[in-house]
Design a protein around this motif. Structure first.
Motif, short mmCIF file in Angstrom:
data_model
loop_
_atom_site.label_atom_id
_atom_site.label_comp_id
_atom_site.label_asym_id
_atom_site.label_seq_id
_atom_site.Cartn_x
_atom_site.Cartn_y
_atom_site.Cartn_z
N MET A 2 0.85 -1.37 0.06
CA MET A 2 0.11 0.02 0.09
C MET A 2 0.71 1.38 0.13
N PRO A 3 1.87 1.23 0.82
CA PRO A 3 2.78 2.60 0.71
C PRO A 3 3.42 2.86 -0.63
N LEU A 4 3.78 1.61 -1.32
CA LEU A 4 4.20 1.60 -2.44
C LEU A 4 3.27 2.18 -3.68
N LEU A 5 2.14 1.66 -3.40
CA LEU A 5 0.98 2.09 -4.22
C LEU A 5 0.67 3.52 -4.37
N PHE A 6 0.76 4.14 -3.07
CA PHE A 6 0.47 5.45 -2.87
C PHE A 6 1.61 6.19 -3.48
N LEU A 7 2.86 5.62 -3.32
CA LEU A 7 4.10 6.54 -3.86
C LEU A 7 4.15 6.49 -5.27
N PHE A 8 3.78 5.24 -5.83
CA PHE A 8 3.80 5.39 -7.37
C PHE A 8 2.64 6.17 -7.83
N SER A 9 1.65 6.20 -7.05
CA SER A 9 0.51 7.02 -7.73
C SER A 9 0.86 8.41 -7.64
N VAL A 10 1.54 9.04 -6.48
CA VAL A 10 1.95 10.54 -6.42
C VAL A 10 3.14 10.81 -7.41
N VAL A 11 3.87 9.96 -7.65
CA VAL A 11 4.81 9.93 -8.69
C VAL A 11 4.18 10.19 -10.19
N LEU A 12 3.53 9.43 -10.63
CA LEU A 12 2.56 9.48 -11.77
C LEU A 12 1.66 10.75 -11.74
N LEU A 13 1.05 11.03 -10.76
CA LEU A 13 0.25 12.27 -10.70
C LEU A 13 1.05 13.50 -10.90
N VAL A 14 2.31 13.67 -10.16
CA VAL A 14 3.11 14.86 -10.37
C VAL A 14 3.65 14.68 -11.85
N THR A 15 3.82 13.54 -12.33
CA THR A 15 4.55 13.46 -13.71
C THR A 15 3.48 14.20 -14.72
N GLY A 16 2.11 13.66 -14.65
CA GLY A 16 0.67 13.92 -15.45
C GLY A 16 0.80 15.47 -15.26
N LEU A 17 1.03 16.09 -14.10
CA LEU A 17 0.77 17.56 -13.93
C LEU A 17 1.75 18.39 -14.80
N THR A 18 3.22 18.05 -14.47
CA THR A 18 4.38 18.76 -14.66
C THR A 18 4.89 18.37 -16.23
N TRP A 19 4.96 17.27 -16.53
CA TRP A 19 5.39 16.78 -17.83
C TRP A 19 4.20 17.12 -18.88
N ARG A 20 3.83 18.38 -19.19
CA ARG A 20 2.91 18.40 -19.78
C ARG A 20 2.58 17.97 -21.30
N THR A 21 3.69 18.26 -21.98
CA THR A 21 3.53 17.73 -23.62
C THR A 21 4.81 16.85 -24.06
N PRO A 22 4.71 15.82 -23.62
CA PRO A 22 5.86 14.73 -23.97
C PRO A 22 5.77 14.24 -25.34
N VAL A 23 4.57 14.39 -26.13
CA VAL A 23 4.58 13.91 -27.30
C VAL A 23 4.37 14.96 -28.23
N LYS A 24 3.34 15.87 -28.29
CA LYS A 24 3.16 16.96 -29.07
C LYS A 24 2.93 18.08 -28.24
N PRO A 25 3.53 19.22 -28.79
CA PRO A 25 3.16 20.67 -27.93
C PRO A 25 1.53 21.00 -27.54
N GLU A 26 0.88 20.48 -28.61
CA GLU A 26 -0.81 20.91 -28.45
C GLU A 26 -1.31 19.89 -27.63
N TRP A 27 -0.75 18.77 -27.23
CA TRP A 27 -1.43 18.10 -26.41
C TRP A 27 -0.86 18.35 -24.71
N ASP A 28 -1.49 19.29 -24.31
CA ASP A 28 -1.19 19.69 -22.73
C ASP A 28 -1.81 18.95 -21.80
N SER A 29 -1.23 18.11 -20.99
CA SER A 29 -1.81 17.48 -20.08
C SER A 29 -2.58 18.26 -18.97
#
Length: 534
Positions: free
Chosen positions: A193-220
């Motif tokens: 469970m702690p690992l689940l929440f840790l991975f969740s937070v990492v992916l959550l932050v990634t989604g919010l901060t790494w905004r356009t990994p594929v195309k500039p117009e695809w902003d998360s």
């Protein structure tokens, strides 16, 4: 057996272990896959209105009820639903009627536990396959959706790809369950469970901060804004309100073979359950609304650039299909970084699923232990039962792999509808009627005994005993109306195909047979509790 409380056979070692185990029990694939799909279908942020109304009027009251049933039964060493419902109902209904109640509870518990875990662990096998693809780096070869769909069809239709990861999941389930409550279930949840929440937070932050990994117009951020933008016109659709109730029901694991009561039966007599149940519910909602919703919509838009991000993918495929057949291509496009993120995502899903699967397996183990089986033997038998009743999913995929429509999943989908949807609601309705305020008023004192907070009596008396049953009846009426059974049975689009009806009939036959066996076992389980006052 005297009428005096003798305490549970086993207890949780720590309070944090109890909370994380109960949270792991509730948090499953539905938090990260089904919830975003429902949000996409029913108005984005507007969907959260019926969702939280259902949480208040259905989810939390039944959560408190199931914790109460469990702890009350545990004091007499009743550790699965049938004997629990017997000791709860005996005082008001008498011995004979209470045994019938136990039989019904036993039938529901056995059929749901075996058939649900048989297909649920299959899904986790597919999840572990993609985790392995990410771990080995082969995910970088999957850069287009057609590639990931091709791999998924191979997994479904190839016994090697299908069986190996599924058997791995079953073996891990057995290894976790066999040592017992504190040394097995609790210890595993304290890790996962702690690992689940840790991975969740990492992916959550990634989604919010790494905004356009594929195309500039695809902003998360556009995906995040879509999630929280309400479309109030959807609230006029009755489906939004009933689906909101359904999601609350599924996400909290209510009615699933008595897994919550079984976990609660290990709680000591004077330990708090009122705040414990509330804390568990809050952790589940954080995992679902904050983590599950944000990850799906930010990464979905950043990688796919489609709103509502294809949560219900083309041709109304399920949200699970999105994660299994679409996301791998998104992660593959990012190379090594995508492999790491993908590994986190699929391990997160596997942890979410396994923490639920071990809770379901534990019900079968407790059932057999009640008849004198040793825990190791009972665990081995439970795993074998899941294998026997779940192997038809692998066989079905192999049998249809060369057909023009590709591998079918009729047996899985029909079982999911009948057992994973309808029978869960039936179980909860049964619990609220038998253990509600009118037949078990002592339940109100039970939920508040040792509590650090106090559950309002009006909520217990009116919401649980009147409003919640009405809600559940409405769901039972709605489920068959909203689900086109023929589309499940005839996935091939060819109505004359014999395979779909045969597999659906097999699933129905298994359900009836297991219910009958469970009914008999439920009645027999009451013998050692006949002297309990109730």
């Amino acid at each position: 057996m005297s009428s005096e409380a003798i305490g549970p056979r086993e207890t949780w070692g720590t309070r944090i272990g109890l909370i994380l185990s109960m949270a792991g029990n509730a948090i499953g694939l539905g938090n990260f896959l089904r919830f975003p799909g429902r949000v996409a279908l029913y108005g984005g942020g507007a969907y959260l209105i019926p969702y939280f109304v259902a949480l208040t009027l259905l989810g939390l009251p039944i959560m408190w009820l199931e914790w109460s049933i469990g702890r009350y039964g545990g004091q007499y060493r009743a550790h699965w639903l049938a004997p629990m419902m017997y000791v709860v109902s005996k005082r008001r209904l008498g011995d004979k009627k209470a045994k019938i109640v136990a039989g019904i509870a036993g039938g529901l518990a056995l059929s749901i536990a075996i058939l649900l875990n048989a297909y649920y662990t299959n899904l986790l096998g597919w999840v572990s396959f993609w985790a392995g693809m990410c771990m080995t780096g082969k995910i970088v070869e999957v850069t287009e959706v057609k590639d990931s769909i091709g791999w998924l069809l191979q997994v479904i239709g190839n016994p090697v790809y299908n069986l190996l990861p599924w058997v791995f999941t079953l073996v891990m389930t057995g290894i976790i369950v066999a040592p017992g409550v504190s040394k097995g279930l609790e210890r595993a949840n304290l890790i996962m469970m702690p690992l689940l929440f840790l991975f969740s937070v990492v992916l959550l932050v990634t989604g919010l901060t790494w905004r356009t990994p594929v195309k500039p117009e695809w902003d998360s951020i556009k995906g995040f804004l879509w999630l929280w933008t309400p479309r109030f016109e959807k609230l006029g659709d009755p489906a939004a309100w009933l689906e909101g109730a359904g999601q609350i029901f599924f996400t909290l694991s209510l009615g699933i073979a008595g897994i919550i009561p079984t976990y609660a039966s290990y709680i000591k007599r004077e330990d708090d359950i009122a705040l414990g149940a509330l804390t568990t519910t809050a952790l589940n909602e954080f995992a679902e609304v904050i983590c599950g919703g944000t990850i799906a919509f930010t990464l979905g838009y950043a990688f796919g650039g489609v709103l509502p991000i294809g949560m219900v993918y083309v041709d109304k495929k399920s949200p699970f299909f999105l994660s299994m057949a679409v996301y791998p291509a998104f992660f593959g496009k990012l190379g090594a970084v995508g492999a790491v993120l993908g590994f986190m995502w699929y391990v997160l899903l596997w942890f979410a699923g396994v923490t639920s699967a071990i809770a379901i397996a534990n019900v079968i183990v407790e059932m057999l232990q009640g008849f004198g089986w040793k825990r190791a033997q009972a665990t081995a038998v439970s795993v074998l039962l899941f294998l026997v009743f779940g192997v038809f999913i692998a066989l079905e995929g192999y049998m249809t792999k060369d057909y023009s429509w590709g591998p079918s999943t009729v047996y899985l989908d029909f079982t999911d509808f009948m057992v994973g949807s309808v029978m869960l609601v039936v179980t909860a309705l049964f619990e609220t009627i038998i253990a509600g305020m009118f037949l078990w008023p002592e339940g109100y004192e039970e939920v508040n005994r040792g509590g650090l907070i106090r559950v309002p009596k009006a909520l217990w008396k009116y919401v649980l005993s009147i409003i919640a049953p009405i809600y559940l009846v409405a769901m039972l009426v709605w489920l068959p109306m909203s689900t086109r059974i023929e589309t499940i049975i005839y996935q091939t689009g060819e109505p004359l195909t014999w395979l779909g009806p045969a597999l659906a009939g097999l699933s129905a036959a298994f359900t009836v047979a297991l219910f009958i066996v469970g009914f008999v076992l439920g009645v027999k389980s009451t013998k050692q509790f006949e002297k309990v006052a109730g």
